[in-house]
Design a protein around this motif. Structure first.
Motif, PDB file in Angstrom:
ATOM      1  N   LEU A 153      29.008 -48.229 -28.573  1.00 35.49           N
ATOM      2  CA  LEU A 153      28.782 -46.578 -28.537  1.00 35.49           C
ATOM      3  C   LEU A 153      27.800 -46.242 -27.594  1.00 35.49           C
ATOM      4  O   LEU A 153      28.060 -46.053 -26.190  1.00 35.49           O
ATOM      5  CB  LEU A 153      27.905 -46.419 -29.928  1.00 35.49           C
ATOM      6  CG  LEU A 153      26.969 -45.038 -29.611  1.00 35.49           C
ATOM      7  CD1 LEU A 153      28.532 -43.730 -29.367  1.00 35.49           C
ATOM      8  CD2 LEU A 153      25.993 -44.729 -31.030  1.00 35.49           C
ATOM      9  N   MET A 154      26.950 -47.563 -26.842  1.00 37.18           N
ATOM     10  CA  MET A 154      26.130 -47.558 -25.983  1.00 37.18           C
ATOM     11  C   MET A 154      26.592 -48.069 -24.295  1.00 37.18           C
ATOM     12  O   MET A 154      26.565 -46.627 -23.429  1.00 37.18           O
ATOM     13  CB  MET A 154      25.044 -48.700 -26.114  1.00 37.18           C
ATOM     14  CG  MET A 154      23.877 -48.005 -26.870  1.00 37.18           C
ATOM     15  SD  MET A 154      23.272 -45.987 -26.509  1.00 37.18           S
ATOM     16  CE  MET A 154      22.434 -46.256 -24.551  1.00 37.18           C
ATOM     17  N   THR A 155      28.226 -48.580 -24.815  1.00 39.88           N
ATOM     18  CA  THR A 155      28.365 -48.860 -23.703  1.00 39.88           C
ATOM     19  C   THR A 155      29.057 -47.991 -23.405  1.00 39.88           C
ATOM     20  O   THR A 155      29.249 -47.524 -21.934  1.00 39.88           O
ATOM     21  CB  THR A 155      29.730 -50.252 -23.445  1.00 39.88           C
ATOM     22  OG1 THR A 155      29.015 -51.062 -23.988  1.00 39.88           O
ATOM     23  CG2 THR A 155      30.102 -50.185 -22.697  1.00 39.88           C
ATOM     24  N   THR A 156      30.056 -47.448 -23.549  1.00 39.03           N
ATOM     25  CA  THR A 156      30.756 -45.659 -23.524  1.00 39.03           C
ATOM     26  C   THR A 156      29.932 -44.877 -22.749  1.00 39.03           C
ATOM     27  O   THR A 156      30.223 -44.391 -22.347  1.00 39.03           O
ATOM     28  CB  THR A 156      31.420 -45.041 -25.489  1.00 39.03           C
ATOM     29  OG1 THR A 156      32.040 -46.327 -25.892  1.00 39.03           O
ATOM     30  CG2 THR A 156      31.924 -43.536 -24.750  1.00 39.03           C
ATOM     31  N   TYR A 157      28.398 -44.513 -23.972  1.00 37.55           N
ATOM     32  CA  TYR A 157      27.782 -43.217 -23.075  1.00 37.55           C
ATOM     33  C   TYR A 157      26.937 -43.826 -21.515  1.00 37.55           C
ATOM     34  O   TYR A 157      27.524 -43.245 -20.462  1.00 37.55           O
ATOM     35  CB  TYR A 157      26.194 -43.416 -23.998  1.00 37.55           C
ATOM     36  CG  TYR A 157      26.293 -42.091 -25.302  1.00 37.55           C
ATOM     37  CD1 TYR A 157      26.685 -40.875 -25.276  1.00 37.55           C
ATOM     38  CD2 TYR A 157      26.131 -42.420 -25.992  1.00 37.55           C
ATOM     39  CE1 TYR A 157      26.453 -40.133 -25.736  1.00 37.55           C
ATOM     40  CE2 TYR A 157      26.598 -41.456 -27.504  1.00 37.55           C
ATOM     41  CZ  TYR A 157      26.520 -40.582 -27.186  1.00 37.55           C
ATOM     42  OH  TYR A 157      26.734 -39.591 -28.472  1.00 37.55           O
ATOM     43  N   THR A 158      26.785 -45.092 -21.434  1.00 36.00           N
ATOM     44  CA  THR A 158      26.601 -45.387 -19.927  1.00 36.00           C
ATOM     45  C   THR A 158      27.608 -45.545 -19.480  1.00 36.00           C
ATOM     46  O   THR A 158      27.707 -45.252 -17.471  1.00 36.00           O
ATOM     47  CB  THR A 158      26.327 -47.187 -20.099  1.00 36.00           C
ATOM     48  OG1 THR A 158      25.594 -47.351 -21.008  1.00 36.00           O
ATOM     49  CG2 THR A 158      25.830 -47.485 -19.035  1.00 36.00           C
ATOM     50  N   GLU A 159      28.743 -45.370 -19.110  1.00 32.43           N
ATOM     51  CA  GLU A 159      30.162 -45.637 -18.674  1.00 32.43           C
ATOM     52  C   GLU A 159      30.706 -43.893 -18.099  1.00 32.43           C
ATOM     53  O   GLU A 159      30.595 -43.740 -17.222  1.00 32.43           O
ATOM     54  CB  GLU A 159      31.450 -45.885 -19.203  1.00 32.43           C
ATOM     55  CG  GLU A 159      31.313 -47.878 -19.335  1.00 32.43           C
ATOM     56  CD  GLU A 159      32.401 -48.224 -19.969  1.00 32.43           C
ATOM     57  OE1 GLU A 159      33.588 -47.248 -20.180  1.00 32.43           O
ATOM     58  OE2 GLU A 159      32.636 -49.452 -20.153  1.00 32.43           O
ATOM     59  N   HIS A 160      30.073 -43.192 -18.770  1.00 27.43           N
ATOM     60  CA  HIS A 160      30.441 -41.876 -19.367  1.00 27.43           C
ATOM     61  C   HIS A 160      29.572 -41.006 -18.209  1.00 27.43           C
ATOM     62  O   HIS A 160      29.584 -40.039 -16.982  1.00 27.43           O
ATOM     63  CB  HIS A 160      31.049 -40.904 -20.385  1.00 27.43           C
ATOM     64  CG  HIS A 160      32.172 -41.114 -21.254  1.00 27.43           C
ATOM     65  ND1 HIS A 160      32.763 -41.131 -20.372  1.00 27.43           N
ATOM     66  CD2 HIS A 160      32.028 -42.083 -21.770  1.00 27.43           C
ATOM     67  CE1 HIS A 160      34.191 -41.226 -21.082  1.00 27.43           C
ATOM     68  NE2 HIS A 160      33.294 -41.960 -22.515  1.00 27.43           N
ATOM     69  N   PHE A 161      27.750 -41.401 -18.771  1.00 27.85           N
ATOM     70  CA  PHE A 161      27.309 -40.591 -18.072  1.00 27.85           C
ATOM     71  C   PHE A 161      26.935 -40.802 -16.267  1.00 27.85           C
ATOM     72  O   PHE A 161      26.163 -40.377 -15.195  1.00 27.85           O
ATOM     73  CB  PHE A 161      25.481 -40.889 -18.161  1.00 27.85           C
ATOM     74  CG  PHE A 161      25.493 -39.609 -19.513  1.00 27.85           C
ATOM     75  CD1 PHE A 161      25.747 -38.879 -19.780  1.00 27.85           C
ATOM     76  CD2 PHE A 161      25.304 -40.348 -21.254  1.00 27.85           C
ATOM     77  CE1 PHE A 161      25.172 -37.265 -20.159  1.00 27.85           C
ATOM     78  CE2 PHE A 161      25.525 -39.246 -21.939  1.00 27.85           C
ATOM     79  CZ  PHE A 161      24.946 -37.736 -22.460  1.00 27.85           C
ATOM     80  N   GLN A 162      27.570 -42.539 -16.178  1.00 29.52           N
ATOM     81  CA  GLN A 162      27.191 -43.002 -14.683  1.00 29.52           C
ATOM     82  C   GLN A 162      27.915 -42.208 -14.136  1.00 29.52           C
ATOM     83  O   GLN A 162      27.684 -41.779 -12.221  1.00 29.52           O
ATOM     84  CB  GLN A 162      27.725 -44.575 -14.720  1.00 29.52           C
ATOM     85  CG  GLN A 162      26.848 -45.277 -14.761  1.00 29.52           C
ATOM     86  CD  GLN A 162      27.249 -47.743 -15.221  1.00 29.52           C
ATOM     87  OE1 GLN A 162      28.050 -46.938 -15.048  1.00 29.52           O
ATOM     88  NE2 GLN A 162      25.999 -47.767 -15.105  1.00 29.52           N
TER      89      GLN A 162
END
Length: 207
Positions: A153-162
């Motif tokens: 979940l956090m990886t997905t948020y990280t990639e999209h917000f980056q």
């Protein structure tokens, strides 16, 4: 709106700001410095002040814009549930939703708002990774799914917000974190520091 002068000797103006911020954290603050040195003003903004003006910027229109910005700036809490973030089957994350939602959050941040995201879907993210086709009924099994899925979940948020130039932070909370006054203060101070640095906190229950 509180207007504070930072151009006092021995950094006493900066200490005054910290005192005001601690006593009335709900008040928007605009700090002003009578010198061209921006270091104290920048530090105050990082600690939560809404805006700053330095020597040469005190003309009426600049001050009016700064005050209006401080008043209009908001702290926004968004709750994204599994029904929004997961696929219809509830066994994986829906990437298109993350694309849309992170774009909208980034627009809020760009407009000067502080945004906190309260997010579910760790269990859904873990289901697919563990090869499960439905949400388990046993608590231990759901906790296992959440343990696996939280990183995804956090990886997905990280990639999209980056993609929007934003950093995220993981905040896992339990009831005890909010029930204890000292623990609550630590959580509040951490969130305040993250928001001051334009970091988007991703908050979830520590299952």
């Amino acid at each position: 709106v509180v207007l504070l002068d930072l151009s006092l000797p021995d950094q006493s103006g900066l200490e005054t700001y910290f005192a005001v911020a601690r006593a009335a954290p709900h008040l928007p603050v605009v700090v002003m410095s009578g010198t061209s040195d921006e270091s104290n003003a920048v530090r105050a903004v990082r600690e939560g002040a809404q805006d700053y003006l330095v020597k040469g910027q005190f003309e009426h229109r600049a001050l009016e814009r700064s005050i209006r910005y401080a008043i209009e700036r908001k702290r926004i809490v968004l709750k994204f549930g599994s029904g929004i973030l997961a696929t219809p089957q509830g066994t994986n994350l829906e990437q298109r939703q993350f694309t849309r939602l992170t774009k909208e959050v980034a627009a809020l941040v760009a407009a000067g708002h502080e945004v906190l995201v309260v997010s579910s879907a760790a269990v859904a993210a873990g289901l697919g990774a563990m090869g499960l086709k439905e949400r388990p009924s046993e608590l231990s099994a759901r906790q296992a799914c959440a343990a696996v899925g939280q990183g995804r979940l956090m990886t997905t948020y990280t990639e999209h917000f980056q993609k929007h130039g934003l950093t995220v932070a993981q905040i896992l909370l339990t009831y005890a974190d909010l029930d204890s006054r000292s623990a609550y203060a630590n959580v509040r101070n951490t969130l305040t520091r993250l928001l001051a640095n334009r970091v988007v906190p991703i908050i979830n229950e520590n299952d």
